[in-house]
Design an enzyme around this catalytic site. Structure first.
Site, short mmCIF file in Angstrom:
data_model
loop_
_atom_site.label_atom_id
_atom_site.label_comp_id
_atom_site.label_asym_id
_atom_site.label_seq_id
_atom_site.Cartn_x
_atom_site.Cartn_y
_atom_site.Cartn_z
N CYS A 108 31.66 18.76 6.04
CA CYS A 108 31.79 19.26 7.41
C CYS A 108 31.49 20.74 7.53
O CYS A 108 31.06 21.20 8.59
CB CYS A 108 33.20 18.97 7.94
SG CYS A 108 34.52 19.71 6.96
N GLU A 121 40.87 17.74 11.84
CA GLU A 121 39.86 18.47 11.07
C GLU A 121 38.57 17.68 11.19
O GLU A 121 38.38 16.66 10.52
CB GLU A 121 40.29 18.61 9.61
CG GLU A 121 41.52 19.48 9.40
CD GLU A 121 41.29 20.93 9.79
OE1 GLU A 121 40.12 21.38 9.75
OE2 GLU A 121 42.27 21.62 10.14
#
Length: 527
Positions: free
Chosen positions: A287, A249
């Site tokens: 993110c 991720e």
């Protein structure tokens, strides 16, 4: 192991010291090595005990999985105030932001997993063709084994426990390595988790990069990593040693495309949602936050003025005093962001904000208009409260702009133009596309969350988390009574014809061939 002479040189101490000094240093490093070996041996013993726990079958039971999920739920509810304090100490997060982004979303995820656990665990029947007489098939999910979760510092509770929910629901033994850059949260997890979860099957290992490196080189059944692409490459390389499956991720530069909306209400909502995603989620250290905005040149000045108005409403006259914006995690990241802004060409593009307070690790939410595309701020993921706006001749050019860069984790599109929307979905590639909002896809348990290309590999959330930490095993059962006799030698033309009909599921052709009523094509003869 570094030799004592190298250490003396590094410390700018002459290596020609007394024999006594050399002896003391040698003894020091020998003892240091002994301690390190003891720690490694202890970790290896604990990991082997965890493997034994998994092999015993206890983690596979539905009752065990439910008890662990309920333990997480209890931890989140009973330790709420401690989590608030830890997040404030590590990142300066306001309690409401902390609950919105970490505690609340985790409680939602645990309840979702508890509700669906038995359905997820049950095997699914697989449909076989009619030619497979007296046969049945199913797909049975099974846990992977001992898995390693390495989490990030920007959401130190959420990004640690969200994948843990899926790993426990799937019946795995788990080692969690929290980020050392959020030490209060790491310590909280290390102290709390053994009190609420099965300490023989779930362990928290704290430590810096050296600990992480050491963990990566042991054999795991799965590694789940959240962090930067730079470290992600190292994780992937280390996992290759044991052919360990990996979920990464990562992140990337997520664009927000804002069309020239005609309604003042729509414009206001779009601006609020973009600013909220950029500045109110860990000060842009996220993110899936908006990294930059794409807008038509003719609409850009209007957009900036709208942003200034809404920022004042949302963040107050003095965001530093209002506690609505988190602080930068540490001095290293503060200086990194500062260097982005101090680039002379970038600094001249600032149209709002720009205040930096190194002592308090605070950077004022900042808007920039058309910074140079070759500047670092437009090449690397910003991961902070800096929002560049890039102007285009027409909004359709945003597709080409996005495609000229690495695939992002998310694309946010604010438009009522259905044609533009269809093009964004069909002509770009990203982890997700969200229309007229930001970040909410992260909270949707029915949607997979993950990147593509440089923004990551693999997915999780909801049942996707369960699947990420499971192996879908194919199970097929056949009767002894019926067989496909033609699948074994000796070979002849009739058997070749039966294979041709079988692989096309031509049942009439099979019957005619067996009855000798269908002409067969001869097998080509070879010398």
């Amino acid at each position: 192991m570094v030799g004592w002479k190298q250490v003396l040189l590094y410390m700018n101490i002459p290596s020609k010291r007394s024999k006594r000094t050399q002896t003391c240093l040698s003894q020091f490093f020998e003892r240091d090595m002994e301690l390190e070996n003891e720690v490694v041996e202890e970790m290896e013993r604990e990991l082997e005990e965890m493997r034994e726990c998994y092999r015993s079958g206890r983690t596979r039971e539905a009752s065990w999985r439910k008890s662990q999920l309920n333990g997480l739920l209890q931890l989140l509810r009973e330790r709420e105030e401690e989590i608030f304090r830890a997040l404030h100490q590590d990142l300066g997060k306001h309690p409401v932001e902390a609950y919105r982004d970490e505690i609340g979303s985790l409680i939602k995820s645990v309840n979702y997993a508890l509700d669906g656990l038995l359905r997820w665990m049950s095997g699914n029947k697989a449909k076989l063709p009619r030619i497979a007489l007296l046969s049945t098939a199913e797909i049975v999910p099974e846990p992977l084994g001992l898995v390693l979760i390495i989490s990030s510092w920007n959401f130190p509770i959420g990004l640690s426990l969200e994948p843990l929910i899926g790993a426990l629901a799937a019946g795995n033994a788990v080692v969690l390595k929290p980020s050392e850059l959020a030490p209060e949260c790491s310590s909280l997890l290390a102290n709390a988790i053994p009190r609420y979860l099965d300490y023989k099957a779930v362990k928290v290992i704290q430590g810096g990069p050296g600990t992480g490196e050491r963990l990566l080189h042991w054999k795991w059944d799965k590694i789940f990593f959240t962090g930067s692409a730079r470290i992600g490459r190292r994780v992937l390389a280390a996992a290759a040693e044991h052919l360990t499956p990996v979920t990464l991720e990562l992140g990337g530069k997520c664009p927000a495309v804002i069309d020239t909306l005609s309604s003042s209400f729509d414009r206001k909502v779009a601006v609020q949602r973009v600013l909220g995603a950029k500045f109110t989620f860990s000060a842009g250290q996220v993110c899936i936050g908006v990294d930059y905005v794409l807008v038509e040149k003719k609409f850009s000045s209007t957009l900036v003025e709208l942003m200034k108005v809404e920022m004042k409403k949302m963040l107050g006259e003095n965001p530093r005093e209002s506690r609505t914006v988190s602080r930068i995690v540490n001095k290293h990241h503060f200086l990194r962001l500062q260097s982005l802004l101090l680039d002379p060409l970038v600094k001249s593009s600032i149209v709002h904000g720009g205040l930096m307070d190194e002592e308090n690790l605070f950077i004022e939410p900042t808007i920039l208009m058309d910074p140079p595309l070759q500047a670092a701020i437009m090449k690397d993921e910003i991961f902070g409260p800096l929002l560049p706006i890039v102007t285009l001749n027409k909004i359709e050019d945003s597709i080409e702009f996005i495609n000229s860069r690495p695939k992002p984790l998310a694309i946010y599109v604010f438009t009522k133009d259905e044609s533009l929307g269809r093009s964004m979905v069909s002509k770009t590639s990203s982890g997700s596309v969200v229309f007229n909002d930001t970040i909410i896809q992260y909270l949707a348990d029915a949607l997979p969350f993950g990147g593509i290309g440089e923004s990551g590999m693999g997915k999780y959330h909801g049942k996707f988390s369960f699947d990420t930490f499971s192996h879908n095993k194919a199970v097929l059962r056949r009767s002894f009574l019926v067989d496909f006799w033609f699948r074994f030698p000796p070979w002849n033309d009739d058997k070749l014809q039966l294979f041709r009909s079988s692989y096309c599921y031509d049942y009439l052709g099979i019957v005619l061939t067996v009855l000798g009523l269908k002409r067969t094509n001869g097998v080509s003869k070879r010398d």
